[in-house]
Design a protein around this motif. Structure first.
Motif, mmCIF file in Angstrom:
data_model
loop_
_atom_site.group_PDB
_atom_site.id
_atom_site.type_symbol
_atom_site.label_atom_id
_atom_site.label_comp_id
_atom_site.label_asym_id
_atom_site.label_seq_id
_atom_site.Cartn_x
_atom_site.Cartn_y
_atom_site.Cartn_z
ATOM 1 N N VAL A 167 -27.188 -82.861 42.153
ATOM 2 C CA VAL A 167 -27.165 -81.458 41.743
ATOM 3 C C VAL A 167 -27.621 -81.300 40.294
ATOM 4 N N GLU A 168 -27.289 -82.278 39.451
ATOM 5 C CA GLU A 168 -27.720 -82.219 38.043
ATOM 6 C C GLU A 168 -29.241 -82.260 37.935
ATOM 7 N N THR A 169 -29.857 -83.054 38.787
ATOM 8 C CA THR A 169 -31.325 -83.135 38.810
ATOM 9 C C THR A 169 -31.920 -81.808 39.251
ATOM 10 N N VAL A 170 -31.334 -81.196 40.272
ATOM 11 C CA VAL A 170 -31.810 -79.895 40.759
ATOM 12 C C VAL A 170 -31.699 -78.846 39.670
ATOM 13 N N ILE A 171 -30.565 -78.796 38.985
ATOM 14 C CA ILE A 171 -30.362 -77.808 37.910
ATOM 15 C C ILE A 171 -31.415 -77.998 36.818
ATOM 16 N N ARG A 172 -31.624 -79.240 36.399
ATOM 17 C CA ARG A 172 -32.613 -79.533 35.346
ATOM 18 C C ARG A 172 -34.023 -79.137 35.778
ATOM 19 N N LEU A 173 -34.375 -79.470 37.029
ATOM 20 C CA LEU A 173 -35.719 -79.155 37.520
ATOM 21 C C LEU A 173 -35.930 -77.649 37.689
ATOM 22 N N ILE A 174 -34.909 -76.933 38.126
ATOM 23 C CA ILE A 174 -35.025 -75.474 38.270
ATOM 24 C C ILE A 174 -35.259 -74.822 36.916
ATOM 25 N N LYS A 175 -34.538 -75.286 35.898
ATOM 26 C CA LYS A 175 -34.754 -74.758 34.539
ATOM 27 C C LYS A 175 -36.188 -75.029 34.089
ATOM 28 N N LYS A 176 -36.656 -76.244 34.326
ATOM 29 C CA LYS A 176 -38.025 -76.622 33.943
ATOM 30 C C LYS A 176 -39.051 -75.773 34.692
ATOM 31 N N MET A 177 -38.861 -75.593 36.010
ATOM 32 C CA MET A 177 -39.790 -74.809 36.821
ATOM 33 C C MET A 177 -39.787 -73.344 36.397
ATOM 34 N N SER A 178 -38.647 -72.840 35.976
ATOM 35 C CA SER A 178 -38.557 -71.453 35.509
ATOM 36 C C SER A 178 -39.323 -71.282 34.198
ATOM 37 N N LYS A 179 -39.178 -72.246 33.296
ATOM 38 C CA LYS A 179 -39.873 -72.173 32.002
ATOM 39 C C LYS A 179 -41.383 -72.219 32.165
ATOM 40 N N THR A 180 -41.875 -72.979 33.133
ATOM 41 C CA THR A 180 -43.322 -73.078 33.341
ATOM 42 C C THR A 180 -43.854 -71.944 34.216
ATOM 43 N N GLY A 181 -42.953 -71.088 34.734
ATOM 44 C CA GLY A 181 -43.374 -69.959 35.553
ATOM 45 C C GLY A 181 -43.616 -70.288 37.016
ATOM 46 N N GLU A 182 -43.259 -71.501 37.424
ATOM 47 C CA GLU A 182 -43.442 -71.886 38.828
ATOM 48 C C GLU A 182 -42.501 -71.120 39.753
ATOM 49 N N ILE A 183 -41.314 -70.830 39.243
ATOM 50 C CA ILE A 183 -40.355 -70.031 40.006
ATOM 51 C C ILE A 183 -39.815 -68.931 39.113
ATOM 52 N N LYS A 184 -39.266 -67.921 39.751
ATOM 53 C CA LYS A 184 -38.700 -66.784 39.035
ATOM 54 C C LYS A 184 -37.192 -66.806 39.245
ATOM 55 N N LEU A 185 -36.448 -66.641 38.142
ATOM 56 C CA LEU A 185 -34.993 -66.572 38.227
ATOM 57 C C LEU A 185 -34.525 -65.173 37.857
ATOM 58 N N LEU A 186 -33.517 -64.700 38.562
ATOM 59 C CA LEU A 186 -32.897 -63.418 38.273
ATOM 60 C C LEU A 186 -31.398 -63.650 38.250
ATOM 61 N N ARG A 187 -30.808 -63.531 37.065
ATOM 62 C CA ARG A 187 -29.385 -63.825 36.872
ATOM 63 C C ARG A 187 -29.023 -65.200 37.420
ATOM 64 N N GLY A 188 -29.891 -66.166 37.164
ATOM 65 C CA GLY A 188 -29.642 -67.541 37.567
ATOM 66 C C GLY A 188 -29.999 -67.863 39.010
ATOM 67 N N LYS A 189 -30.419 -66.871 39.786
ATOM 68 C CA LYS A 189 -30.770 -67.078 41.192
ATOM 69 C C LYS A 189 -32.281 -67.138 41.334
ATOM 70 N N ILE A 190 -32.756 -67.986 42.245
ATOM 71 C CA ILE A 190 -34.189 -68.082 42.520
ATOM 72 C C ILE A 190 -34.595 -66.891 43.378
ATOM 73 N N VAL A 191 -35.676 -66.222 42.986
ATOM 74 C CA VAL A 191 -36.184 -65.099 43.768
ATOM 75 C C VAL A 191 -37.657 -65.368 44.123
ATOM 76 N N LYS A 192 -38.056 -64.847 45.256
ATOM 77 C CA LYS A 192 -39.451 -65.015 45.674
ATOM 78 C C LYS A 192 -40.337 -64.165 44.784
ATOM 79 N N GLN A 193 -41.450 -64.771 44.328
ATOM 80 C CA GLN A 193 -42.384 -64.039 43.459
ATOM 81 C C GLN A 193 -43.347 -63.209 44.273
#
Length: 193
Positions: A167-193
């Motif tokens: 889970v720690e790896t997932v959290i770290r990767l989600i933060k990284k993907m959000s910073k690069t714009g690969e995924i969109k987060l809304l209040r910490g939740k992943i949302v479809k772009q």
């Protein structure tokens, strides 16, 4: 198939509390389970007690049909992830439904094909040593069913359990993907772009 119609076919309506096991590996199948309320996760557990999520089933979905159709013992646990109500169809009822309802038969074939595609995709990803690629593929696959700006209804722990990552790896990767714009987060939740 509408759940109300299934209620007429079966007299077996069973309620499960959150955390209750519906069936376990090794048990012989007797029913196909249709969810009228709640949610169920299907998991395998390794020797260290780590869960690997095989599937998550929600209201108006069903599970348990592959083992029942093949008359093979279950390979995984199914566990209610919230208070859940199920309609249980016996083998003969299910086979009759398949035989007499073409639309339902096509739905079952489509559902089984989607599950097989998902399992094949995840098997390939699990063989990939790159955690970021594995998680990216899983998130992309799960978001395909969503509408734009809809929240992905999966926790980070579930993403870890589905991808074989910590889970720690997932959290770290989600933060990284959000910073690069690969995924969109809304209040910490992943949302479809």
């Amino acid at each position: 198939m509408i759940i109300e119609e299934l209620s007429l076919l079966s007299h077996k309506n069973v309620a499960y509390k959150k955390g209750e096991v519906i069936y376990s590996p090794g048990q012989q199948p007797r029913f196909v389970y249709f969810i009228s309320r709640g949610q169920v996760r299907m998991v395998t557990v390794n020797g260290d007690g780590k869960e690997f999520i095989q599937g998550i089933f929600k209201k108006n979905q069903y599970f348990g049909e592959p083992a029942m159709l093949l008359s093979k013992p279950y390979l995984a646990y199914t566990i209610a992830t919230e208070d859940t109500s199920l309609i249980l169809l016996e083998r003969e009822q299910f086979l009759s439904l398949l035989e007499n309802n073409r639309e339902f038969s096509v739905e079952v074939i489509t559902t089984l094909s989607k599950r097989l595609f998902y399992k094949s995709m995840m098997l390939e990803e699990l063989a990939n040593e790159h955690a970021d690629h594995r998680l990216r593929t899983l998130i992309t696959y799960l978001c395909k069913e969503l509408k734009p700006d809809e929240v992905l209804p999966v926790t980070r722990q579930a993403l870890a359990d589905m991808s074989g990552l910590r889970v720690e790896t997932v959290i770290r990767l989600i933060k990284k993907m959000s910073k690069t714009g690969e995924i969109k987060l809304l209040r910490g939740k992943i949302v479809k772009q």
